[in-house]
Design a protein around this motif. Sequence first.
Motif, PDB file in Angstrom:
ATOM      1  N   SER A   1       0.811  -1.213   0.000  1.00 18.51           N
ATOM      2  CA  SER A   1       0.000   0.000   0.000  1.00 18.51           C
ATOM      3  C   SER A   1       0.847   1.267   0.000  1.00 18.51           C
ATOM      4  O   SER A   1       0.353   2.338  -0.352  1.00 18.51           O
ATOM      5  CB  SER A   1      -0.940   0.002   1.212  1.00 18.51           C
TER       6      SER A   1
ATOM      7  N   LEU B   1      -9.316   3.569  -6.641  1.00 21.66           N
ATOM      8  CA  LEU B   1      -8.752   2.566  -5.733  1.00 21.66           C
ATOM      9  C   LEU B   1      -9.842   1.576  -5.360  1.00 21.66           C
ATOM     10  O   LEU B   1     -10.681   1.855  -4.494  1.00 21.66           O
ATOM     11  CB  LEU B   1      -8.183   3.236  -4.484  1.00 21.66           C
TER      12      LEU B   1
ATOM     13  N   MET C   1     -10.250  -1.040  -3.453  1.00 23.68           N
ATOM     14  CA  MET C   1      -9.661  -1.780  -2.339  1.00 23.68           C
ATOM     15  C   MET C   1     -10.505  -1.502  -1.100  1.00 23.68           C
ATOM     16  O   MET C   1     -11.318  -0.571  -1.101  1.00 23.68           O
ATOM     17  CB  MET C   1      -8.215  -1.317  -2.116  1.00 23.68           C
TER      18      MET C   1
ATOM     19  N   SER D   1      -7.104   1.707   2.517  1.00 26.37           N
ATOM     20  CA  SER D   1      -6.006   0.734   2.465  1.00 26.37           C
ATOM     21  C   SER D   1      -4.668   1.402   2.199  1.00 26.37           C
ATOM     22  O   SER D   1      -3.622   0.859   2.548  1.00 26.37           O
ATOM     23  CB  SER D   1      -6.268  -0.317   1.381  1.00 26.37           C
ATOM     24  N   THR D   2      -4.709   2.553   1.553  1.00 25.82           N
ATOM     25  CA  THR D   2      -3.478   3.265   1.202  1.00 25.82           C
ATOM     26  C   THR D   2      -3.516   4.674   1.771  1.00 25.82           C
ATOM     27  O   THR D   2      -4.587   5.175   2.144  1.00 25.82           O
ATOM     28  CB  THR D   2      -3.319   3.374  -0.326  1.00 25.82           C
TER      29      THR D   2
ATOM     30  N   TYR E   1     -18.258  -5.070  -3.170  1.00 24.72           N
ATOM     31  CA  TYR E   1     -17.870  -6.464  -2.998  1.00 24.72           C
ATOM     32  C   TYR E   1     -19.056  -7.420  -3.146  1.00 24.72           C
ATOM     33  O   TYR E   1     -18.869  -8.591  -3.466  1.00 24.72           O
ATOM     34  CB  TYR E   1     -17.198  -6.656  -1.638  1.00 24.72           C
TER      35      TYR E   1
ATOM     36  N   LEU F   1      -5.883  -2.180  -7.315  1.00 29.48           N
ATOM     37  CA  LEU F   1      -6.563  -3.191  -6.513  1.00 29.48           C
ATOM     38  C   LEU F   1      -5.575  -4.262  -6.087  1.00 29.48           C
ATOM     39  O   LEU F   1      -4.509  -4.424  -6.675  1.00 29.48           O
ATOM     40  CB  LEU F   1      -7.709  -3.837  -7.283  1.00 29.48           C
ATOM     41  N   PHE F   2      -5.927  -4.980  -5.063  1.00 30.13           N
ATOM     42  CA  PHE F   2      -5.121  -6.108  -4.622  1.00 30.13           C
ATOM     43  C   PHE F   2      -5.209  -7.220  -5.664  1.00 30.13           C
ATOM     44  O   PHE F   2      -6.295  -7.494  -6.186  1.00 30.13           O
ATOM     45  CB  PHE F   2      -5.601  -6.625  -3.268  1.00 30.13           C
TER      46      PHE F   2
ATOM     47  N   LEU G   1      -7.865  -9.911  -5.593  1.00 31.17           N
ATOM     48  CA  LEU G   1      -9.256  -9.577  -5.876  1.00 31.17           C
ATOM     49  C   LEU G   1      -9.604  -9.740  -7.348  1.00 31.17           C
ATOM     50  O   LEU G   1     -10.765  -9.714  -7.727  1.00 31.17           O
ATOM     51  CB  LEU G   1      -9.547  -8.131  -5.451  1.00 31.17           C
TER      52      LEU G   1
ATOM     53  N   ILE H   1       0.043  -5.988  -4.916  1.00 34.04           N
ATOM     54  CA  ILE H   1      -0.828  -4.962  -5.486  1.00 34.04           C
ATOM     55  C   ILE H   1      -0.591  -4.888  -6.985  1.00 34.04           C
ATOM     56  O   ILE H   1       0.512  -5.071  -7.465  1.00 34.04           O
ATOM     57  CB  ILE H   1      -0.587  -3.593  -4.832  1.00 34.04           C
TER      58      ILE H   1
END
Length: 524
Positions: free
Chosen positions: A391, A416, A418, A422-423, A457, A480-481, A484, A505
């Motif tokens: 992040s 973002l 996420m 997260s960041t 989500y 995004l991760f 995901l 990431i």
Amino acid sequence: MENIRSRLNIGNKVEDVKLRKRKSQLYSKEDENILKDGELRRVVLFSVAFRLINCLLVQTSFVPDEYWQSLEVSHRMVFNYGYLTWEWKEGIRGFTYPLFFAFIYKILHFLNYDSVFLLIWLPRIIQALFAAFADVKFFYLIRTLERRDVANWTFFCHMCSWFSWFCCTRTLTNSTETTLTSLALFYFPLPRSKTHSSKIYLSLVALAVIVRPTALIVWFPLLMYHFWQENDKLRLITHTVVPIGAVAVVISTLIDCIFYGKWTVVQFNFLKFNVFHGVADFYGSHPWHWYFSQGFVVVIGPHLPLFLHGCSLAFKRYKILLAAIVWTIVVYSLLPHKEFRFIYPVLPFCMIFCGISLASLKAWRRAAATVLLVSNLLAALYTGLIHQRGSLDVMSRLQTLCDVRNISTMQPDVLLLMPCHSTPYYSHVHCPMKMRFLECPPDLGEEGHVDEADRFYEDPLHWLRTSFPYKSSLPTHLVLFDVLEKVRSSQSVFMLSICLNECGICIYVMCFFVAGNIRVFAGE
């Protein structure tokens, strides 16, 4: 007359009276000067160098509050763009702590040195120097209370704690709370303490409460102990506690009222939302025994056996500190929302017992110290250099878009996708390019409340289609991760993927779209 003169010793040279040399601790020269200049200089230099290295080797993220309750607020205060989370809109956070970093930012801006590098690292370096100052005071305190070897081993235990390494240089209110607690302990009237000062320690406690109101939990038993031991209780209250408390409340309230633009008592709002309304539960809840079974064990880490052994050795001498540790853990256990960092302020108390235990070991001391150092070092390096560093790394990549923004007609638009916060945000980019993240404010009484992150989500494709119905509204970059990502359809969208597998990431740079639909699935 001569007889009288001789009896009064008038005109006669008085011989120096030689006192018999005592070996008692009361008359030892070492006690008069606990730390010689050379030793103090070595401790200061070592602490400063150690914490600066500590700062540079912590390149990971811990919790969102590290940025969103400090640097992001400071950046908005000085540069007039950024994002404030719901806590600042509801008035449950104080501006005193971010104001300190805003002052640093303002100086950098005035000198035209407000580079991203300095905006990120200078607050952390100052936090590291502040922690080093507290380390020196901590060593000096133990040196006045215990033998030299006990003080040395206590300082060793304190400096090699992996959790202190992980937290103390971060711009967290918990880190500052712990540093202020350690400094206040130096002036607290512990038994046999020679450095106590009621006015100084109460001022530091008041400052800690301003930074983080929950600091009062840690200090409540210590304040009660001081009040019980004080002979002139009325004078303590009227001449020290009330004036210091009143000044602290007035100054913090004035600062908050100025920046909120209205009458705001942050401490009351903090208590109302987190305790009475239970808003903190929105961010997760744990069973009552979590601190005893997991939280405290993780925070104290490999020191745990030494701590338990030290409690058995020094229970009577430092029972008030042990009471403060147990009290803090019990009170936090009563609250549903629990985090490791909440009990971080009692860690310096624990190190006193660990040092006493390590100093008492004879045959196994060297082996125990080696195991303690190696195990803490591994945990410190892993959590500081590897765990959750993505992040932060991704923000350095996004920051390069600021240069593109200045030379290209196509303005960057970053989304973002996420979990919220997260960041970091604009404090780590420092240019007003368009960015958006999934918001997740708690339920403040709205009927049928579902935050944006949950809606995404639940059905990522539906959320993307409804959020970006037209081609012109599409973002230029997704973050995004990598876990995901489920599907990337080349027929609907061509994407240049730069995957940072080592940090978990991906940045997806969108090149063109078909029919305005983003065919990227991101889910659990």
